[in-house]
Design an enzyme around this catalytic site. Structure first.
Site, short mmCIF file in Angstrom:
data_model
loop_
_atom_site.label_atom_id
_atom_site.label_comp_id
_atom_site.label_asym_id
_atom_site.label_seq_id
_atom_site.Cartn_x
_atom_site.Cartn_y
_atom_site.Cartn_z
N GLU A 355 0.84 -1.22 0.00
CA GLU A 355 0.00 0.00 0.00
C GLU A 355 0.87 1.26 0.00
O GLU A 355 0.53 2.25 -0.63
CB GLU A 355 -0.97 -0.01 1.18
CG GLU A 355 -1.88 -1.25 1.28
CD GLU A 355 -2.50 -1.69 -0.03
OE1 GLU A 355 -2.74 -0.86 -0.92
OE2 GLU A 355 -2.75 -2.92 -0.17
N TYR A 444 -1.35 -7.97 -11.24
CA TYR A 444 -0.42 -7.90 -10.10
C TYR A 444 0.91 -8.59 -10.41
O TYR A 444 1.96 -7.99 -10.33
CB TYR A 444 -1.04 -8.58 -8.87
CG TYR A 444 -2.11 -7.77 -8.17
CD1 TYR A 444 -3.38 -7.65 -8.71
CD2 TYR A 444 -1.86 -7.13 -6.96
CE1 TYR A 444 -4.37 -6.92 -8.07
CE2 TYR A 444 -2.84 -6.40 -6.31
CZ TYR A 444 -4.09 -6.29 -6.87
OH TYR A 444 -5.06 -5.57 -6.22
N1 BES Z 1 -5.80 -1.31 -4.62
C1 BES Z 1 -5.81 -2.66 -4.19
C2 BES Z 1 -7.18 -3.14 -3.80
C3 BES Z 1 -8.23 -3.03 -4.89
C4 BES Z 1 -7.92 -3.29 -6.22
C5 BES Z 1 -9.51 -2.71 -4.55
C6 BES Z 1 -8.92 -3.19 -7.19
C7 BES Z 1 -10.49 -2.61 -5.52
C8 BES Z 1 -10.20 -2.84 -6.84
C9 BES Z 1 -4.84 -2.88 -3.02
O1 BES Z 1 -3.67 -2.15 -3.15
C10 BES Z 1 -4.42 -4.31 -3.04
O2 BES Z 1 -3.89 -4.73 -4.03
N2 BES Z 1 -4.59 -5.02 -1.95
C11 BES Z 1 -4.13 -6.37 -1.83
C12 BES Z 1 -2.75 -6.37 -1.22
C13 BES Z 1 -1.87 -7.50 -1.62
C14 BES Z 1 -1.72 -7.70 -3.08
C15 BES Z 1 -0.49 -7.29 -1.01
C16 BES Z 1 -5.09 -7.13 -0.93
O3 BES Z 1 -5.98 -6.52 -0.37
O4 BES Z 1 -4.98 -8.33 -0.82
ZN ZN Z 2 -2.54 -2.86 -4.81
#
Ligand code: BES
Ligand code: ZN
Length: 668
Positions: A355, A444
């Site tokens: 984050e 990702y």
């Molecule tokens: N920005 C994302 C969460 C998100 C993406 C919400 C698309 C809605 C739509 C956040 O940064 C994220 O990727 N969170 C991951 C973290 C992990 C990859 C380290 C999570 O929540 O698991």
């Molecule tokens: Zn993210």
């Protein structure tokens, strides 16, 4: 359809987007026309304009970027953002826990324009009236188009070519998708209620009437009233103490896309961790937060060293209730986080690094549309791992990469056999689909491995200089995949005379052959241990090596569980569980792996623990794989179990998780 009696909409027929409604005696915005016909028209106009001013989608963004706005068509928004756009938003809101509603005014300060209509995105909002002028001097007509299940509705406001201020009076409804209202029983302290929002990707429109597209950046301020015993925090400047009146003022002075506007309200206290970082949590969790996130200031320093100054002044976190559908959400200045990160051993802090990394990739340089989502997440996973390496060394970084790569290969295989094999391209085409569908290991992990492979080709020194320049040059801008490809060509590949299969990585399916390989000795060892169990030897947990749960970190146990075969007996599972207590682990990431294996091996004794996990935890990633495995099982009692647990849990889930799980159940 929510239209006030005060300001009945009148006909505003000035674009192809309007057609006569057969069911209503007025004109509506037809989403199908807007997204199909009108979308194309916009695109056509963009092309002509771009051509005329000598800049096109492939040009350097310096030419077509004005005050953080990028002229590209966004299929996920109704806003006529190319004609008129919000520059600053002021929110005047009251958070009403009794009625579970947010009510107030969204005061939009608009860019110079020559248009007579402004279109905003709304979803499940009750629009009461719309006025124009700084002090609401002029009433005006508005109309709300038909609902599209994904996009919501266009709110079209009649304005004058000199209109600067558009004030939308509204309240949220029970159908809002962004908001989660929690009764006290669902919080840690169990005494006070809690509320938070989740905006990404296109949910902000369900709590604020707004031009909900990342192509535009706005500054915002807010005056918010909440019950006196609660504190409000936003993705903005924040209080560190409760106010006596329940009134709070917020400012976000750096321009951000709409999806990053966020608020949380609850019984919060602030634990300072460093000069510019700290964590908001319920008082009961403050101590645990202080320990778990102690490295936060070091992470900010490490990130700055890599890719330039932190641009948001403050980096705080707020720990939300267990229903929060993500591990973390990068709301600027204030990352929203799930309490499952509090593993007690700092083993899940890569989410914090992730984050934090978004403060550059995503928040500073933002994907122009949701088809370019990999620019946010791929860069962030790459950057997250560099922060982890800086703080904890190369082996830990490799452990994370290795697990990610396992996930990626599984996802690619699934997708290739699924309905949308083209979703393994980095650049997506999510027209007519929910942008949420782009949230996969492709954006990702394939994104991160693309960058890692590039790095290995050009060398870390050059690659770091390139990335640092990229973040600096495009700071506070939005960027398309094509912009990036061009930037990469002119700034890295050509000057260094490097040939690289960029097109294949971005516009073709699967994982290209030149993808770098990752090795981790520690995870290879765990796979060896698992193999011994698969072959029927239990010595390593018996008198032999006599291993304990605390001998290995979370990711090592994940690798161990992944190495276990689906054909080991429930008896062996029980023995492992007795020794290593996976079913009762305080670590939800280990539980996620273990429960999936428990289903595949028919180890039913795990069920009560699985139920506890699924009912308590709303973080989507920690539950969806379990529901999927239950639904794919050959044993019909697993499907029954899944449905019965979901019935119990669904009230506690945020919309994001509830809708995903519902889809999994419906598909079987
Ligand atoms: N920005 C994302 C969460 C998100 C993406 C919400 C698309 C809605 C739509 C956040 O940064 C994220 O990727 N969170 C991951 C973290 C992990 C990859 C380290 C999570 O929540 O698991
Ligand atoms: Zn993210």
């Amino acid at each position: 359809m929510f239209i006030s009696i005060e300001y009945q909409p009148r006909l505003v027929e000035n674009s192809l987007a309007f057609k006569k409604s057969s069911t209503r005696n007025n004109y509506i915005c037809d989403p199908r026309i807007e997204r199909g016909g009108m979308g194309k028209l916009h695109f056509f106009l963009f092309s002509i304009i771009s051509f005329a001013i000598g800049s096109c989608a492939n040009s350097d963004s310096e030419d077509d970027q004005k005050d953080g706005f990028k002229a590209v068509a966004d299929v996920h928004s109704y806003a006529n953002i190319e004609d008129i756009r919000t520059e600053h938003l002021h929110l005047d809101l009251e958070v009403d826990f009794e009625r579970k509603k947010i009510e107030g005014v969204a005061r939009h300060e608009m860019s110079d324009h020559k248009t007579t209509t402004a279109i905003f995105d709304v979803k499940a909002l009750n629009i009461q009236k719309v006025t124009l002028g700084k002090d609401d001097e002029i009433g005006t007509d508005f109309e709300i188009g038909d609902e599209d299940e994904i996009l919501g509705r266009p709110l079209t406001v009649k304005i004058k070519p000199d209109t600067k201020y558009i004030n939308i009076y509204y309240s949220t409804t029970d159908e809002t998708e962004a908001l989660d209202w929690l009764d006290p029983i669902l919080t840690t302290g169990k005494k006070h209620p809690f509320m938070y929002t989740q905006g990404q990707a296109i949910l902000t429109r369900s709590w604020i009437p707004i031009q909900d597209s990342p192509t535009n950046r706005i500054t915002y301020s807010a005056d918010v009233k909440v019950p006196q015993d609660l504190m409000a925090v936003m993705s903005a400047s924040n209080p560190t103490k409760k106010s006596a009146t329940g009134e709070y003022h917020f400012e976000m002075k750096q321009p951000i896309p709409a999806y990053l506007i966020a608020i949380a309200v609850g019984d919060l206290t602030y634990t300072k961790l460093g000069d510019r970082s700290g964590v908001y949590s319920e008082p009961e969790l403050a101590e645990a937060c202080g320990y778990e996130f102690a490295d936060l200031p070091k992470m900010v320093d490490a990130a700055e060293k890599l890719y330039g100054d932190y641009q948001w002044d403050q980096f705080d976190m707020v720990i939300l209730p267990y229903s929060f559908p993500f591990g973390g959400m990068e709301n600027p200045r204030l990352t929203f986080a799930n309490p499952t990160l509090l593993a007690g051993d700092q083993s899940l802090v890569s989410v914090v690094a992730h984050e934090l990394a978004h403060s550059w990739s995503g928040n500073l340089v933002t994907n122009a549309t949701w088809n370019d989502f990999w620019l946010n997440e791929g860069f962030t996973v790459y950057f997250e791992n560099r922060i982890m390496e800086a703080l904890y060394g190369e082996e830990i970084a490799n452990i994370h990469k290795f697990i990610e790569f396992q996930d990626l290969t599984a996802t690619v295989e699934d997708m290739e056999n699924g309905d949308h094999p083209e979703d393994t391209h980095l650049k997506l085409h999510l027209d007519d689909r929910d942008p949420d569908e782009g949230m996969s290991d492709i954006a990702y992990v394939k994104g991160a491995f693309f960058l890692r492979t590039l790095e290995s080709k050009v060398g870390r020194k050059k690659f770091d200089a390139f990335l640092k320049a990229y973040f600096t040059k495009h700071a506070f801008e939005t960027i398309t995949t094509e912009d990036f490809v061009e930037y990469l060509r002119t700034e890295l590949l050509e000057p260094n005379n490097i040939k690289f299969n960029v097109e294949e990585w971005i516009y073709q399916p699967g994982i290209p052959d030149n993808c770098i390989e990752v090795h981790s000795k520690r995870l290879e060892y765990m796979a060896e241990l698992a193999k011994e169990v698969n072959e029927g030897e239990m010595i390593f947990i018996g008198s032999g090596a006599n291993l304990e749960r605390n001998d290995f970190i979370t990711q090592e146990w994940v690798a161990f569980i992944r190495g276990l075969s689906d054909s080991i007996s429930p008896q062996t599972m029980a023995e492992l569980d007795e020794k290593l207590a996976f079913s009762q682990s305080a670590n939800r990431v280990i539980k996620l792996e273990w429960f999936q294996l428990a289903i595949r091996t028919g180890y039913k004794s795990a069920r009560p623990y699985m139920r506890e996990h699924l009912v308590k935890i709303g973080r989507r990633w920690l539950v969806e794989g379990i529901y999927e495995t239950l639904m794919e099982s050959d044993d019909p009692s697993d499907q029954e179990f899944a449905r019965s647990v979901f019935d119990e849990a669904k009230e506690h889930y945020h919309y994001v998780t509830r809708s995903t799980v519902q889809e999994i159940l419906d598909a079987h």
